[in-house]
Design an enzyme around this catalytic site. Structure first.
Site, short mmCIF file in Angstrom:
data_model
loop_
_atom_site.label_atom_id
_atom_site.label_comp_id
_atom_site.label_asym_id
_atom_site.label_seq_id
_atom_site.Cartn_x
_atom_site.Cartn_y
_atom_site.Cartn_z
N HIS A 137 1.67 -6.94 -3.05
CA HIS A 137 1.92 -6.58 -1.71
C HIS A 137 0.85 -6.87 -0.85
O HIS A 137 -0.32 -7.25 -1.08
CB HIS A 137 2.39 -4.99 -1.51
CG HIS A 137 2.42 -4.36 -0.21
ND1 HIS A 137 1.69 -4.16 0.61
CD2 HIS A 137 3.69 -3.67 -0.07
CE1 HIS A 137 2.34 -3.63 1.66
NE2 HIS A 137 3.50 -3.26 1.36
N ASP A 214 -2.74 -1.28 -7.81
CA ASP A 214 -1.98 -0.65 -6.68
C ASP A 214 -0.75 0.23 -7.40
O ASP A 214 0.21 -0.59 -7.85
CB ASP A 214 -1.35 -1.63 -5.75
CG ASP A 214 -0.60 -1.36 -4.74
OD1 ASP A 214 -0.02 -0.29 -4.86
OD2 ASP A 214 -0.02 -2.46 -4.14
N GLN A 217 4.29 1.85 -6.19
CA GLN A 217 5.69 1.80 -6.67
C GLN A 217 5.94 2.51 -7.82
O GLN A 217 6.96 3.03 -8.20
CB GLN A 217 6.20 0.40 -6.78
CG GLN A 217 6.26 -0.30 -5.27
CD GLN A 217 7.37 0.12 -4.52
OE1 GLN A 217 8.24 0.87 -4.86
NE2 GLN A 217 7.08 0.09 -3.13
N LYS A 245 6.03 7.82 -0.75
CA LYS A 245 6.75 7.24 -1.75
C LYS A 245 7.12 8.19 -2.68
O LYS A 245 7.91 7.99 -3.59
CB LYS A 245 6.25 5.93 -2.37
CG LYS A 245 6.34 4.93 -1.17
CD LYS A 245 5.90 3.34 -1.88
CE LYS A 245 5.05 2.47 -1.07
NZ LYS A 245 5.77 2.22 0.05
N CYS A 384 6.60 -7.28 3.06
CA CYS A 384 5.14 -7.43 2.83
C CYS A 384 4.70 -8.12 1.66
O CYS A 384 3.57 -7.60 1.06
CB CYS A 384 4.61 -6.01 2.98
SG CYS A 384 4.98 -5.13 4.42
#
Lengths: 430, 139
Positions: A137, A214, A217, A245, A384
């Site tokens: 991302h 990261d 998600q 999220k 993104c």
């Protein structure tokens, strides 16, 4: 930590959906024909909030709000207690060794910028390399581009395989003793690809590199074990995720950082609460996490994030994962019935609850607009991840991403909606 | 079809889904721009899908001819509304007309995202700047 699934009731998606008021309200926008609730398929961008999170935010505002870490009076003390309880809940949730390793930020983007600037700004040297991957991302690309440019380091990109997984067979080419940081997503926000973080962490550590994950998600869908204590996996050094999220509020996120690293690196923002002493000519820093929490925190949001973590833990990540895997399988099966549709990403075994696709002859934006008419909410565009879309050879895709509240009927509505869109966009052309 | 006919049709339809179909049909009827005109210079920024626009000043009578294209059919429909209003008009007519009023009479302002509206504003600003320049050259 692990729960025997047979001892727990089956996942009741209708009951779960009932926890989310927004998903039970008929659409009243004037742009939707029938007053059905939405089929919300954009949790990968931001998830809806359960009633308990909404209530928690309201409770703080109505009953005991004050600034944090500043007042000895009742409200102040209560806010401090609640924030620390949340910090401790999050530490447990992601497998951190200590609550001092949990820093509240505004979200994943700020967390990753914090690492790139406060760690990279001190430890990256000319000639060093930072390794990222083609599926990142922008939030895990741009901060590293900036840090590398500033420090004279080189940014390298680990390529993907044909089925859109990290090309581990070429990892040795890219991950070398020159690598000082491997910054990688645990789950692609476009492909859904789940990366082997433990192996990547081990390989990074073998060459003397750190690893920054990261996890925006993956955290809502899979168990996270930052320190590797629970599952005997290789620990990671930094890990970032967002509250919104994870069914929590916007404006709050987390950076997990290994304690010794947090102590050694530079502060990020300067201001109140992050200092030990301020003199006229210099200042000294507070210990982590305060060192990285300058200014007033998103207090209400952070406390309500604690409620979201409890909610998700209550449902059980093992059961969430089982539910979403089933949903993903159904989505793949149903989407395959649409001719000209291509799903990007690996097979089901290697991916999480995301389906990004294109349909020959139909622009992603048109599909998203026409799906909206049917109350089916998806995202379109480059999500993104422009470098990834360049690798895929498409400018834009449509993304359906799933959460705890989605059911097979949402996928049926997606497929019906796509047929509706295609009749208008393509069939009429013949 | 004139723009007033379209406003009347949209008013009769009332429903966004039906209006969308009309826009998609209009988008399909819009002529394609040749690929060599689709450059960075002709690209309209601030749009989610690719949008290109070329404005040419023609003489006798002095008018501005517009060509526009997009990857998305619905956007092509919106572009054809812009062209209906502005293309082959004199610079004075262009300066006196604001397509945004027409979009609002069509009820489209309610259905367009802020990003789309920004893209549209960018186009309008560009067309009007060209018109203003043409007027300046004339006088």
């Amino acid at each position: 930590m692990t729960t025997d699934m047979s001892q727990r009731p089956p996942f009741d998606v209708e009951a779960v959906r009932g926890d989310f008021p927004i998903l039970n309200r008929p659409l009243e926008s004037g742009r939707h024909r029938k007053g059905k609730p939405p089929a919300f398929l954009d949790s990968g961008a931001s998830a809806q909030k359960p009633q308990c999170v909404i209530d928690r935010e309201r409770e703080v505002e109505e009953q005991f709000f004050a600034n944090a870490y500043r007042g000895v009076y009742y409200f102040g003390a209560r806010v401090d207690e609640e924030l620390e309880a949340t910090r401790s809940g999050i530490a447990k949730f992601i497998g951190a060794e200590s609550t001092d390793e949990i820093i509240f930020t505004s979200g994943t983007t700020m967390s990753l910028n914090l690492v790139a600037r406060a760690w990279g700004g001190k430890f990256l040297e000319p000639g060093d390399e930072v390794l990222i991957t083609e599926m990142e991302h922008h939030a895990n690309i741009v901060p590293w581009q900036m840090a590398c440019a500033e420090r004279g380091a080189t940014l390298r990109w680990l390529p993907l395989t044909e089925d859109r997984r990290l090309d581990m067979s070429r990892l040795d080419e890219f991950l070398t003793p020159k690598t000082k940081m491997l910054a990688v997503t645990s789950m692609s926000n476009v492909l859904g690809t789940i990366n082997a973080i433990s192996e990547l962490a081990r390989r990074a550590h073998d060459v003397g590199s750190l690893i920054c994950v990261d996890a925006a998600q993956s955290v809502p869908h899979r168990m996270t074990d930052a320190s590797g204590q629970h599952n005997e996996v290789e620990p990671v050094d930094f890990l970032a995720f967002s509250g919104h999220k994870l069914y929590g509020p916007t404006g709050v996120g987390v950076l997990y950082g290994r304690r010794d690293l947090l102590c050694e690196m530079n502060p990020f923002l300067g201001g109140g609460h992050m200092i030990s002493q301020v003199y006229r000519d210099h200042s000294t820093w507070a210990d982590p996490p305060a060192k990285f929490e300058a200014g007033t925190l998103p207090i209400v949001q952070a406390i309500a994030l604690g409620a979201a973590v409890e909610y998700v833990s209550g449902l059980g990540l093992d059961r969430i994962h089982a539910h979403e895997s089933q949903l993903l399988g159904y989505a793949h099966e149903q989407l395959a019935t649409i001719s000209g549709l291509t799903i990007y990403g690996p097979d089901l075994e290697h991916k999480g609850a995301i389906c990004s696709f294109t349909i020959d002859g139909a622009a992603a934006e048109d599909l998203a607009n026409l799906l909206d008419i049917r109350g089916v909410f998806v995202r379109h565009g480059h999500h993104c991840a422009m470098p990834l879309h360049e690798v895929l050879g498409v400018q834009a895709s449509v993304r359906a991403s799933f959460g705890v509240y989605n059911s097979c009927s949402d996928i049926d509505r997606l497929v019906d909606g796509l047929q509706f869109a295609l009749e208008r966009l393509i069939v009429a052309e013949k | 079809m004139t723009i007033e006919d379209l406003i009347e049709e949209f008013d009769d339809l009332g429903d966004w889904a039906d209006q969308c179909e009309v826009l998609i049909d209009m988008g399909r009827d819009l002529s394609n721009m040749s690929d060599n005109l689709k450059t960075e210079d002709t690209k309209v920024h601030g749009c989610q899908s690719n949008v290109w626009m070329v404005a040419e000043v023609k003489s006798e009578p002095l008018r501005i001819e517009l060509t526009a294209d997009s990857d998305a059919m619905l956007v092509r429909g919106l572009l054809s509304v812009v062209l209906m209003v502005y293309s082959n008009r004199s610079p004075q007519e262009i300066l006196e007309t604001d397509v945004r009023d027409i979009f609002s009479r069509l009820g489209l302002d309610r259905h367009l995202s802020p990003a789309r509206k920004n893209g549209l504003s960018g186009m309008v600003t560009r067309v009007r700047a060209i018109a203003a320049e043409a007027v300046g050259l004339q006088s």
